[in-house]
Design a protein around this motif. Structure first.
Motif, PDB file in Angstrom:
ATOM      1  N   CYS A  39       0.864  -1.171   0.000  1.00 33.14           N
ATOM      2  CA  CYS A  39       0.000   0.000   0.000  1.00 33.14           C
ATOM      3  C   CYS A  39       0.910   1.234   0.000  1.00 33.14           C
ATOM      4  O   CYS A  39       1.959   1.219   0.659  1.00 33.14           O
ATOM      5  N   VAL A  88       2.960   2.733   2.864  1.00 34.95           N
ATOM      6  CA  VAL A  88       4.230   2.170   3.369  1.00 34.95           C
ATOM      7  C   VAL A  88       5.425   2.974   2.813  1.00 34.95           C
ATOM      8  O   VAL A  88       6.241   3.468   3.604  1.00 34.95           O
ATOM      9  N   LYS A 104      -8.640  -4.791   9.029  1.00 34.40           N
ATOM     10  CA  LYS A 104      -7.483  -5.526   9.504  1.00 34.40           C
ATOM     11  C   LYS A 104      -7.898  -6.632  10.492  1.00 34.40           C
ATOM     12  O   LYS A 104      -9.060  -6.724  10.874  1.00 34.40           O
TER      13      LYS A 104
END
Ligand SMILES: Cc1ncc(COP(=O)(O)O)c(C=O)c1O
Length: 400
Positions: A50, A53, A150
């Protein structure tokens, strides 16, 4: 009061002291800051991630260096790492992808040889195991995300842990320096958490995601990624932001025990069970299920499936009210242009790039029940001819 209780529960579960931040990307930023790197130092990461990062890497004046992924696991291809090491390399990021840890022992071997730090990106991997050891305990430092999709969610949130005392001291200071989120931010988050609890079910998935993303893009809501983060990698003001009582209160729910079992462990087992249904369905249709390397326990945050024409499959899924994820739409998701701003050269990582053009994810979360799995099975059966499989095939070029 909730923050310290959450910290304690987390520590009991993982055996390491957690440093708490506003988002996973802020936890990564703090870990990198604690490593005392110099401008221009290089950080290796997979070309299937993603964009949030590489963003903190660049914010700190460091340079992201992308390494292609393994076609079977979607994690960094260990064989390719050494080719990208230079005298400026300082950090290797071992990203857990979809609940599968990277092959961290050989990565640590390379780190030892070149005197590098290993940081585990376990944003997808809370609860995953590598050779019986939990993610978070394997590298010099690890960060988790507790954002909406998540393994466990506090709405948004990030956690850093380290196995090194020197880094722990620095992370503690950084957590203390972090800006407190505003009351408005906390209130927004509270409201979103309430809305999720009341309304989100797989049938309203597509409309909910669309509204949420649009509002985030327009910077009107606390989305996972706000518009400015996707335009260019420039550090926004007050990026180093802390954790709130609201997040801690939500997070605590996952560390409660029901019949002697942590709620988070129950949820992970649920994901693995849903994944085993998908594996059966795909095997029946003549496809190999996802590769599960002997070194890891896959927690299936997402179930990967490659399809020939992704636009078509997304359209059909939306028409049939089937929830499908889109991780990752680009090697630096969701970026589609101006790759150079993130030091990315399109064309250099064919496996990550192919995966990001063809992948969809089947959902495994707690709201997926047997009825819903049946509907997904029906959808897969109907669209069997569109499926490539659960890994990037050797002859992938024929699908382009
Ligand atoms: C692989 C990976 N790492 C890190 C992150 C960042 O997590 P957060 O959204 O909490 O900043 C994400 C985010 O979605 C991700 O997919």
């Amino acid at each position: 009061m909730y923050v310290e209780a959450f910290r304690e529960s987390f520590k009991q579960y993982l055996g390491l002291f957690p440093f708490l931040f506003w988002k996973g990307r802020v936890a990564l930023y703090s870990i990198l800051k604690s490593l005392d790197l110099k401008p221009g130092d290089e950080v290796i990461l997979p070309a299937f991630t993603c964009v949030v990062v590489p963003n903190p890497i660049i914010y700190l004046g460091l340079k992201p260096i992308y390494v292609d992924i393994d076609p079977l696991t979607f994690t960094i291809n260990v064989e390719e790492i050494e080719k990208k090491i230079t005298e400026r390399t300082r950090v290797l990021i071992a990203q857990n992808t979809f609940g599968l840890p990277a092959d961290i022992d050989p990565i640590k071997g390379i780190a030892e040889k070149y005197n590098l730090f290993v940081v585990e990106d376990a944003a997808h991997g809370f609860g995953s195991k590598y050779k019986e050891k939990k993610s978070g305990t394997l590298a010099d430092a690890t960060f988790f995300s507790t954002q909406w999709n998540k393994p466990f969610s506090t709405g948004i949130g990030g956690i850093a842990v380290t196995t090194r005392e020197d880094l722990a001291q620095k992370l503690k200071k950084l957590e203390e320096q972090a800006v407190k989120p505003s009351l408005k931010e906390e209130l927004f988050l509270k409201t979103l958490l309430k809305v999720r609890e009341k309304f989100l079910n797989p049938n309203v998935y597509w409309s909910a995601v669309k509204i949420y993303r649009k509002l985030s893009e327009w910077n009107l809501i606390l989305g996972s990624s706000q518009g400015y983060e996707l335009e260019k990698p420039v550090e926004p003001p007050n990026f180093l932001k802390g954790f709130t009582e609201t997040q801690a209160k939500e997070g605590l729910k996952y560390f409660q025990k029901e019949n002697g079992e942590y709620k988070i462990d129950k949820l992970i087992k649920h994901r693995q069970k849903v994944a085993s249904f998908y594996k059966e369905i795909l095997t029946d249709l003549g496809f190999e299920p996802p590769y599960e390397p002997p070194y890891a326990e896959h927690t299936y945050l997402k179930f990967p499936l490659l399809v020939k024409n992704r636009e078509k499959i997304f359209r059909l899924a939306e028409e049939n009210r089937i929830e499908l994820g889109d991780w990752f739409l680009s090697p630096i998701h969701p970026i589609k242009r101006n790759f150079h701003l993130w030091y990315y050269r399109y064309g250099e990582n064919p496996i990550g790039e192919f995966a990001s053009r063809h992948i969809v994810n089947l959902p495994t979360h707690e709201r997926i029940d047997e009825n819903y799995i049946d509907r997904i099975a029906e959808f897969l059966r109907k669209n069997k001819d569109e499926i490539i499989g659960c890994a990037v095939p050797k002859d992938y070029e024929r699908y382009e």
